[in-house]
Design a protein around this motif. Sequence first.
Motif, PDB file in Angstrom:
ATOM      1  N   SER A 152       0.814  -1.218   0.000  1.00 26.84           N
ATOM      2  CA  SER A 152       0.000   0.000   0.000  1.00 26.84           C
ATOM      3  C   SER A 152       0.843   1.261   0.000  1.00 26.84           C
ATOM      4  O   SER A 152       0.324   2.363  -0.176  1.00 26.84           O
ATOM      5  CB  SER A 152      -0.924   0.015   1.221  1.00 26.84           C
ATOM      6  N   MET A 153       2.147   1.130   0.211  1.00 26.36           N
ATOM      7  CA  MET A 153       3.011   2.320   0.207  1.00 26.36           C
ATOM      8  C   MET A 153       3.336   2.765  -1.216  1.00 26.36           C
ATOM      9  O   MET A 153       4.233   3.575  -1.437  1.00 26.36           O
ATOM     10  CB  MET A 153       4.313   2.009   0.947  1.00 26.36           C
ATOM     11  N   VAL A 154       2.573   2.238  -2.153  1.00 29.44           N
ATOM     12  CA  VAL A 154       2.881   2.443  -3.567  1.00 29.44           C
ATOM     13  C   VAL A 154       3.042   3.923  -3.947  1.00 29.44           C
ATOM     14  O   VAL A 154       3.943   4.268  -4.718  1.00 29.44           O
ATOM     15  CB  VAL A 154       1.817   1.715  -4.438  1.00 29.44           C
ATOM     16  N   TYR A 155       2.206   4.817  -3.387  1.00 29.50           N
ATOM     17  CA  TYR A 155       2.320   6.240  -3.767  1.00 29.50           C
ATOM     18  C   TYR A 155       3.673   6.808  -3.327  1.00 29.50           C
ATOM     19  O   TYR A 155       4.303   7.598  -4.032  1.00 29.50           O
ATOM     20  CB  TYR A 155       1.196   7.073  -3.142  1.00 29.50           C
ATOM     21  N   PHE A 156       4.094   6.414  -2.132  1.00 30.93           N
ATOM     22  CA  PHE A 156       5.378   6.911  -1.625  1.00 30.93           C
ATOM     23  C   PHE A 156       6.528   6.364  -2.464  1.00 30.93           C
ATOM     24  O   PHE A 156       7.469   7.084  -2.777  1.00 30.93           O
ATOM     25  CB  PHE A 156       5.551   6.514  -0.154  1.00 30.93           C
ATOM     26  N   VAL A 157       6.423   5.091  -2.801  1.00 25.46           N
ATOM     27  CA  VAL A 157       7.484   4.478  -3.611  1.00 25.46           C
ATOM     28  C   VAL A 157       7.545   5.154  -4.981  1.00 25.46           C
ATOM     29  O   VAL A 157       8.619   5.373  -5.543  1.00 25.46           O
ATOM     30  CB  VAL A 157       7.261   2.946  -3.729  1.00 25.46           C
ATOM     31  N   MET A 158       6.382   5.533  -5.487  1.00 28.36           N
ATOM     32  CA  MET A 158       6.351   6.279  -6.756  1.00 28.36           C
ATOM     33  C   MET A 158       7.111   7.595  -6.620  1.00 28.36           C
ATOM     34  O   MET A 158       7.876   7.993  -7.509  1.00 28.36           O
ATOM     35  CB  MET A 158       4.899   6.569  -7.161  1.00 28.36           C
ATOM     36  N   CYS A 159       6.897   8.278  -5.497  1.00 29.49           N
ATOM     37  CA  CYS A 159       7.585   9.573  -5.276  1.00 29.49           C
ATOM     38  C   CYS A 159       9.099   9.357  -5.164  1.00 29.49           C
ATOM     39  O   CYS A 159       9.881  10.166  -5.671  1.00 29.49           O
ATOM     40  CB  CYS A 159       7.054  10.247  -4.017  1.00 29.49           C
ATOM     41  N   ILE A 160       9.491   8.272  -4.502  1.00 28.40           N
ATOM     42  CA  ILE A 160      10.928   8.004  -4.379  1.00 28.40           C
ATOM     43  C   ILE A 160      11.523   7.739  -5.766  1.00 28.40           C
ATOM     44  O   ILE A 160      12.622   8.179  -6.079  1.00 28.40           O
ATOM     45  CB  ILE A 160      11.182   6.806  -3.429  1.00 28.40           C
ATOM     46  N   ASN A 161      10.758   7.057  -6.587  1.00 30.65           N
ATOM     47  CA  ASN A 161      11.234   6.812  -7.952  1.00 30.65           C
ATOM     48  C   ASN A 161      11.428   8.124  -8.709  1.00 30.65           C
ATOM     49  O   ASN A 161      12.383   8.261  -9.476  1.00 30.65           O
ATOM     50  CB  ASN A 161      10.244   5.922  -8.705  1.00 30.65           C
ATOM     51  N   LEU A 162      10.519   9.067  -8.480  1.00 30.48           N
ATOM     52  CA  LEU A 162      10.678  10.384  -9.130  1.00 30.48           C
ATOM     53  C   LEU A 162      11.966  11.050  -8.641  1.00 30.48           C
ATOM     54  O   LEU A 162      12.715  11.644  -9.418  1.00 30.48           O
ATOM     55  CB  LEU A 162       9.457  11.263  -8.826  1.00 30.48           C
ATOM     56  N   LEU A 163      12.192  10.892  -7.347  1.00 30.82           N
ATOM     57  CA  LEU A 163      13.416  11.456  -6.768  1.00 30.82           C
ATOM     58  C   LEU A 163      14.649  10.849  -7.454  1.00 30.82           C
ATOM     59  O   LEU A 163      15.604  11.552  -7.801  1.00 30.82           O
ATOM     60  CB  LEU A 163      13.431  11.133  -5.263  1.00 30.82           C
ATOM     61  N   TYR A 164      14.614   9.545  -7.673  1.00 31.90           N
ATOM     62  CA  TYR A 164      15.747   8.872  -8.322  1.00 31.90           C
ATOM     63  C   TYR A 164      15.872   9.256  -9.799  1.00 31.90           C
ATOM     64  O   TYR A 164      16.980   9.314 -10.333  1.00 31.90           O
ATOM     65  CB  TYR A 164      15.636   7.344  -8.158  1.00 31.90           C
ATOM     66  N   LEU A 165      14.742   9.515 -10.440  1.00 31.86           N
ATOM     67  CA  LEU A 165      14.813   9.986 -11.829  1.00 31.86           C
ATOM     68  C   LEU A 165      15.542  11.331 -11.876  1.00 31.86           C
ATOM     69  O   LEU A 165      16.419  11.562 -12.724  1.00 31.86           O
ATOM     70  CB  LEU A 165      13.404  10.140 -12.403  1.00 31.86           C
ATOM     71  N   PHE A 166      15.182  12.213 -10.927  1.00 33.06           N
ATOM     72  CA  PHE A 166      15.852  13.521 -10.855  1.00 33.06           C
ATOM     73  C   PHE A 166      17.326  13.354 -10.484  1.00 33.06           C
ATOM     74  O   PHE A 166      18.188  14.069 -10.984  1.00 33.06           O
ATOM     75  CB  PHE A 166      15.158  14.442  -9.842  1.00 33.06           C
ATOM     76  N   TYR A 167      17.575  12.394  -9.606  1.00 30.31           N
ATOM     77  CA  TYR A 167      18.959  12.153  -9.198  1.00 30.31           C
ATOM     78  C   TYR A 167      19.798  11.719 -10.413  1.00 30.31           C
ATOM     79  O   TYR A 167      20.914  12.214 -10.631  1.00 30.31           O
ATOM     80  CB  TYR A 167      19.006  11.083  -8.102  1.00 30.31           C
ATOM     81  N   GLY A 168      19.237  10.816 -11.215  1.00 28.24           N
ATOM     82  CA  GLY A 168      19.931  10.363 -12.429  1.00 28.24           C
ATOM     83  C   GLY A 168      20.185  11.527 -13.373  1.00 28.24           C
ATOM     84  O   GLY A 168      21.284  11.672 -13.938  1.00 28.24           O
ATOM     85  N   ALA A 169      19.153  12.370 -13.528  1.00 27.69           N
ATOM     86  CA  ALA A 169      19.300  13.535 -14.412  1.00 27.69           C
ATOM     87  C   ALA A 169      20.369  14.481 -13.875  1.00 27.69           C
ATOM     88  O   ALA A 169      21.169  15.046 -14.639  1.00 27.69           O
ATOM     89  CB  ALA A 169      17.958  14.251 -14.526  1.00 27.69           C
ATOM     90  N   GLU A 170      20.371  14.653 -12.543  1.00 28.48           N
ATOM     91  CA  GLU A 170      21.376  15.532 -11.927  1.00 28.48           C
ATOM     92  C   GLU A 170      22.788  14.993 -12.138  1.00 28.48           C
ATOM     93  O   GLU A 170      23.742  15.749 -12.316  1.00 28.48           O
ATOM     94  CB  GLU A 170      21.094  15.670 -10.429  1.00 28.48           C
ATOM     95  N   GLU A 171      22.904  13.678 -12.120  1.00 26.56           N
ATOM     96  CA  GLU A 171      24.206  13.052 -12.376  1.00 26.56           C
ATOM     97  C   GLU A 171      24.695  13.418 -13.778  1.00 26.56           C
ATOM     98  O   GLU A 171      25.859  13.757 -13.975  1.00 26.56           O
ATOM     99  CB  GLU A 171      24.080  11.529 -12.260  1.00 26.56           C
ATOM    100  N   ALA A 172      23.782  13.336 -14.736  1.00 24.54           N
ATOM    101  CA  ALA A 172      24.154  13.681 -16.116  1.00 24.54           C
ATOM    102  C   ALA A 172      24.471  15.161 -16.225  1.00 24.54           C
ATOM    103  O   ALA A 172      25.435  15.583 -16.894  1.00 24.54           O
ATOM    104  CB  ALA A 172      23.011  13.299 -17.051  1.00 24.54           C
ATOM    105  N   ARG A 173      23.660  16.001 -15.536  1.00 22.97           N
ATOM    106  CA  ARG A 173      23.878  17.460 -15.602  1.00 22.97           C
ATOM    107  C   ARG A 173      25.221  17.819 -14.985  1.00 22.97           C
ATOM    108  O   ARG A 173      25.954  18.664 -15.497  1.00 22.97           O
ATOM    109  CB  ARG A 173      22.734  18.174 -14.861  1.00 22.97           C
ATOM    110  N   PHE A 174      25.531  17.156 -13.882  1.00 24.70           N
ATOM    111  CA  PHE A 174      26.803  17.413 -13.182  1.00 24.70           C
ATOM    112  C   PHE A 174      27.991  17.093 -14.110  1.00 24.70           C
ATOM    113  O   PHE A 174      28.942  17.851 -14.203  1.00 24.70           O
ATOM    114  CB  PHE A 174      26.852  16.543 -11.920  1.00 24.70           C
ATOM    115  N   GLU A 175      27.855  15.958 -14.794  1.00 23.34           N
ATOM    116  CA  GLU A 175      28.935  15.567 -15.725  1.00 23.34           C
ATOM    117  C   GLU A 175      29.105  16.596 -16.835  1.00 23.34           C
ATOM    118  O   GLU A 175      30.218  16.973 -17.189  1.00 23.34           O
ATOM    119  CB  GLU A 175      28.617  14.205 -16.362  1.00 23.34           C
ATOM    120  N   GLN A 176      27.967  17.037 -17.371  1.00 23.28           N
ATOM    121  CA  GLN A 176      28.037  17.972 -18.498  1.00 23.28           C
ATOM    122  C   GLN A 176      28.565  19.336 -18.055  1.00 23.28           C
ATOM    123  O   GLN A 176      29.328  19.991 -18.769  1.00 23.28           O
ATOM    124  CB  GLN A 176      26.670  18.113 -19.141  1.00 23.28           C
TER     125      GLN A 176
END
Lengths: 610, 126
Positions: free
Chosen positions: A48-72
């Motif tokens: 039932s924590m699915v909504y929270f896990v979805m939000c954490i996934n969004l956080l990780y998507l941003f984290y991945g993007a930030e990793e790419a931005r940092f490199e660039q």
Amino acid sequence: MIILLSILKYEIKQFLRRPIWIVLFIVSIIFCIVLPRENFTDIYDLPSMVYFVMCINLLYLFYGAEEARFEQRNYLDEQVRNLPYQNKYRLGKLLYWSLISFTYYLIFFVSILSYYLFYLQVGFALSTFQTTFVYTFFIWFIPFFFSTIIGYILYSLLPNISCYLLIIIVWFLIMPYNSMLGFIPTSLGAWLINGDPNITKVISVYDMEIMKVNRGYYVQRSFMLIILVCLYTLLTFNLKKVGRYSLVLLLLFSLCIPYFSPFVPQINNRQTNSNIGQKNFFTETVLLEKATDYTLNNYIFDINHHYSKHNLSYKVKINVSADNSDIQLALLDDFKVKDIKFNNKNVTYIHQDNIIALSLPELHGEITLTAETETYDAIAPTSYELIATTPWYPMNPKEALNPYKNGNVESYQINLSELSSVTTNLEIANDQKLQGEAYGPTILKGNYKEKDNYLYPYSVEIEEIQINKERVFNEIENINDRLAANLAPSCESVIVTTLYPAFSANPSECYLYKNEDINQSNNIFTNVYLNGGDTSLFEAIFNNVIEHESWQNYLKREYDEETITRITSYYKRLSEEQRTQLIQKWYKEMEGTVSAEQMIQDMEDKYAEG
Amino acid sequence: MERITGKTFCYVSIFLIVLLLFSITTFAATSSATKKVGDSSATGSVIYATGGYAELRADVNGGTGTGYAELWESKSWWPDEELYDINVNASNKPAANIDYYLTRNNGYYVKATGDTSINHTAKLID
């Protein structure tokens, strides 16, 4: 190896230099526990924590993007391209992301377990812990890791602010919420979902069925892993032409996996109790006269449970002896008929409204029917309940309507694809087949206990069943009083169901629904007392709803104005005692199949009697 | 006497509206949803149970086909949970009802779903 470890060490140092992410990750864990803290009652609640896990996934998507931005921003890509260890650096990056997401997952998982164990003081067995760990590993950790890669890939392809909008759109499409809204059809969406494909509970004998990782999950996660790693490698690795083409081929091949895989991750449909629990088999199909004048015997089944979704298939051979060539069989629409043969020759048939209509070339012979289902709610990936009183197998429609009154003993032989954890009302023969005589075959797969004459799921207490049974018998007694009837199901054995949500019985077995929150009297009335035919007017009078607007609307469609006025006005004028007398008469003489004309006549006579 | 300013009036109005809405959702004893022909579903408002048996019912108003009255439990932060459903059919079963035990203070509501061709009402009467 040493290079990889040095890269990991370097990346961890970089991570620690950016405390914003540490803070965000810690805060996300706190929010996930503190906000819904009142909802936590048992470990089964984790999905039932699915909504929270979805939000954490969004956080990780941003984290991945930030990793790419940092490199660039730091021109790391150009620097790395000139290094001899470019590919190892990129591999190290993948390992580092998996390490970060796994560490986060471990902290998150341990925090929640600690909350259960030490704050709520909920204990659980080792097997429960194992199921929980495997579930969260596949549904939490792996999606976090994949989200990081997806975020990185998206920002690498679209390195500007609009990428974040793209990330949100992608997130929305690949998150479990989409499976509920259905923007992408579930057949395709299930393969794209980066998380739990089931946002709602999966009803099963196992409380933790929704947490049981079935084969479809493994295939889907492998499918996603291949695609993401291929894309990441193509984007960042220094590859020769052959390597590049091979990866493209692998990518194209993996895109075909959903078309070939026999296992799918999507397992829940809309859970409609009504489809299996309440008698509504023949809503539009009128049973033909004499089409049920036949006997079936010597059932031989080959049943395959597919451990995925609600998938089960079977082939059954039945000896039939009919009075007429045109017959009707009851079989739930959830079971799609593949073909029907009579004495090994194909016959034409129509299967609709839970009835199969077919014309037999001869009056005696053997019917072979092949059917499969992907939608029957009483079948889950790791358990199922196939019970004798439901037409999950071909039976006479009269028996389907009232197995208590119209049930017949037949002989059965059943070959199952797997016999482990199977409980049945038949005997398990030496050759590992189920066989015997019964009013119908009951096959339960899952963890059931047996005590005295009770067969019940492991999670139910026998005291609860006894209370539930007592309540059902009180309700039967009340109906007996009102109908002046004396039906008394023997309940030689009582089987407690978790998936079939109503009381039903045949002459030797009673099926009790484990949930005691429901008053069963309506189900008992229709499943045990009524015998088929049009009993709608009788039910309306019995339930005292004839004056209700919905009934009045129904009557307007079925009868002329005068008939309706007469039924309603006579009904109003009759005393409670007179109504009871009429109900008893209609039940005794015609088992409730009273016509409007007969009803008016009897009401008139009763009113005239005073 | 000091004049009531527009700003104060605005605050008081918002307070009263919020109070009214809160009262409606808290003390309403019936959750009702009517699905019209052409709609796929309709959802009723959340009611908070007093504890005990409540009637879940479905009534056909018109159209053709099968309709469901679904009983849902409302949960904060987590997905709502479907507890039970009953069905009606325009051709032979215009009304259906069951009694379901609702836990005190928990939020519940109904959904009317089913064939788009049916017009029916789902009700939860506490």
